[in-house]
Design a protein around this motif. Sequence first.
Motif, PDB file in Angstrom:
ATOM      1  N   ALA A 190       0.811  -1.227   0.000  1.00 31.47           N
ATOM      2  CA  ALA A 190       0.000   0.000   0.000  1.00 31.47           C
ATOM      3  C   ALA A 190       0.841   1.272   0.000  1.00 31.47           C
ATOM      4  O   ALA A 190       0.468   2.273  -0.621  1.00 31.47           O
ATOM      5  CB  ALA A 190      -0.947  -0.002   1.206  1.00 31.47           C
ATOM      6  N   GLY A 191       1.981   1.260   0.695  1.00 30.70           N
ATOM      7  CA  GLY A 191       2.817   2.452   0.771  1.00 30.70           C
ATOM      8  C   GLY A 191       3.784   2.613  -0.385  1.00 30.70           C
ATOM      9  O   GLY A 191       4.457   3.649  -0.495  1.00 30.70           O
ATOM     10  N   ASN A 192       3.863   1.612  -1.253  1.00 30.03           N
ATOM     11  CA  ASN A 192       4.782   1.675  -2.390  1.00 30.03           C
ATOM     12  C   ASN A 192       4.165   2.430  -3.565  1.00 30.03           C
ATOM     13  O   ASN A 192       2.944   2.560  -3.670  1.00 30.03           O
ATOM     14  CB  ASN A 192       5.171   0.261  -2.847  1.00 30.03           C
ATOM     15  N   VAL A 193       5.022   2.912  -4.453  1.00 30.90           N
ATOM     16  CA  VAL A 193       4.551   3.594  -5.661  1.00 30.90           C
ATOM     17  C   VAL A 193       3.988   2.561  -6.636  1.00 30.90           C
ATOM     18  O   VAL A 193       4.662   1.578  -6.982  1.00 30.90           O
ATOM     19  CB  VAL A 193       5.701   4.383  -6.318  1.00 30.90           C
ATOM     20  N   MET A 194       2.742   2.772  -7.079  1.00 28.80           N
ATOM     21  CA  MET A 194       2.157   1.888  -8.077  1.00 28.80           C
ATOM     22  C   MET A 194       2.775   2.164  -9.442  1.00 28.80           C
ATOM     23  O   MET A 194       3.198   1.264 -10.159  1.00 28.80           O
ATOM     24  CB  MET A 194       0.639   2.077  -8.148  1.00 28.80           C
ATOM     25  N   THR A 195       2.803   3.450  -9.801  1.00 34.18           N
ATOM     26  CA  THR A 195       3.409   3.860 -11.059  1.00 34.18           C
ATOM     27  C   THR A 195       3.701   5.346 -11.012  1.00 34.18           C
ATOM     28  O   THR A 195       3.157   6.077 -10.175  1.00 34.18           O
ATOM     29  CB  THR A 195       2.503   3.536 -12.261  1.00 34.18           C
ATOM     30  N   SER A 196       4.556   5.783 -11.911  1.00 38.11           N
ATOM     31  CA  SER A 196       4.827   7.207 -12.093  1.00 38.11           C
ATOM     32  C   SER A 196       4.262   7.624 -13.445  1.00 38.11           C
ATOM     33  O   SER A 196       4.659   7.087 -14.484  1.00 38.11           O
ATOM     34  CB  SER A 196       6.332   7.480 -12.054  1.00 38.11           C
ATOM     35  N   PHE A 197       3.312   8.542 -13.426  1.00 37.92           N
ATOM     36  CA  PHE A 197       2.782   9.086 -14.675  1.00 37.92           C
ATOM     37  C   PHE A 197       3.773  10.136 -15.193  1.00 37.92           C
ATOM     38  O   PHE A 197       4.156  11.060 -14.472  1.00 37.92           O
ATOM     39  CB  PHE A 197       1.406   9.725 -14.454  1.00 37.92           C
ATOM     40  N   GLU A 198       4.168   9.998 -16.428  1.00 31.47           N
ATOM     41  CA  GLU A 198       5.106  10.929 -17.035  1.00 31.47           C
ATOM     42  C   GLU A 198       4.578  11.348 -18.399  1.00 31.47           C
ATOM     43  O   GLU A 198       4.025  10.523 -19.140  1.00 31.47           O
ATOM     44  CB  GLU A 198       6.486  10.278 -17.170  1.00 31.47           C
ATOM     45  N   TRP A 199       4.744  12.627 -18.735  1.00 29.95           N
ATOM     46  CA  TRP A 199       4.212  13.136 -19.991  1.00 29.95           C
ATOM     47  C   TRP A 199       5.090  14.273 -20.523  1.00 29.95           C
ATOM     48  O   TRP A 199       5.860  14.887 -19.777  1.00 29.95           O
ATOM     49  CB  TRP A 199       2.771  13.604 -19.822  1.00 29.95           C
ATOM     50  N   SER A 200       4.970  14.536 -21.811  1.00 25.57           N
ATOM     51  CA  SER A 200       5.736  15.617 -22.436  1.00 25.57           C
ATOM     52  C   SER A 200       5.025  16.947 -22.242  1.00 25.57           C
ATOM     53  O   SER A 200       3.816  17.004 -21.991  1.00 25.57           O
ATOM     54  CB  SER A 200       5.910  15.335 -23.932  1.00 25.57           C
ATOM     55  N   GLN A 201       5.793  18.024 -22.347  1.00 21.36           N
ATOM     56  CA  GLN A 201       5.229  19.357 -22.177  1.00 21.36           C
ATOM     57  C   GLN A 201       4.334  19.731 -23.357  1.00 21.36           C
ATOM     58  O   GLN A 201       4.566  19.318 -24.490  1.00 21.36           O
ATOM     59  CB  GLN A 201       6.346  20.393 -22.065  1.00 21.36           C
TER      60      GLN A 201
END
Length: 388
Positions: A61-72
């Motif tokens: 539960a305390g771990n990162v599921m995912t990192s959303f990353e996107w371009s400008q």
Amino acid sequence: MIKNKKMKKLIIIFLVAIGISYLTSCEEETKDPVLDISQTVLPGISNPADGASFILTKEEAGNVMTSFEWSQTQYNLTNLEVTNYIIQMDLAGNAFAEPIDLVNTKGTSFEITVGTMNNTLLGVMELSADEPHSLEFRVRSFINQTTEYSDVFSAVISITVTPYDEAVFVKPIYLLGSGTTIGWDNALALPMQHIGSGKFARVETLTPGTDQFIKFISVLGAWAPQWGTDATGTSEAGPLVYRPDEQTADPPAIPFPEGESGDYYIMADTATLVYETFLTSGSLFLVGDATPAGWDAGAAIAFTEGPDHVFTITTNLNASGAMKFLEVQGAWAPQWGTNNKGNAKKGLLVYRPTESVPDPPSIPAPSTAGSYKITVDMTTMQYTIEAQ
């Protein structure tokens, strides 16, 4: 004389040329750059990958599921305010009709933990646990929150998420009053189960009379916050009047002068500030094609009532089909079903008091046929199904 006329003509032509040049330069100076959305380079989500799948577990539960990353986002002007980005989520196929905003940021990345995503899916979107759900995500980009002109959206990605089963706790409100079994003792007030969207409910024994009333409080042992009604409130329905603190005058109690003693379904909606009560039959019957009765309401099978408004039955169930609970054998209302999170093991009870109210979803059958004990608790608004 002729010479003077020629000179005058030359002077006039010269002045006209200067004027035209001046007007042209002024026109060019007043042309400011314009934001043209059609020239915008849209943001693009680079992580997670389209089609990714996540199975959530309580241990992480305390771990990162995912990192959303996107371009400008690239607008055709460079002297704009800082660009804002919102990550939006919705069920696949819903066309973002009811998007959930996960973050509002000026950056181009956002991390979400397993626990936060799980709580959002179960508590906000009210999805079922231990089942995969297809979700869609997009980036909304804008310059100014007050206008939608600069709004642009990234291409949509789809991912599948399976949340784990964990109760999302919503602090209860409490029922008390001279019409109840505990009177006006605010330390013994009866908890009411949150059933979604600010609504709380339970079944409780009420006794009518000219001096019988009920109220709702927020904190055990305290008289504020509380909810009463106004002069239009009746024993069946009416507006809720909120008292936020001790400095605010008490609202009138909800009167209960009419009717008969019995077990009442009591619902308080603290969001829209209304309440309702319905006298139940005090009985419960099992029906559905997952049961021996089938969908024949006249053949529905009786539960046994125990203490504290808890009903039980042990019977054979099929490995397919569904079921519901009826209050009156042979009648489809009142009835009890569940919501979109209810499953073949447990779930929230959803009440249909009259024929004018839409049917709630049915409770699904277990995956394996056999003998099962079904428990229906009218005070916690929960059902459980256990193999025997």
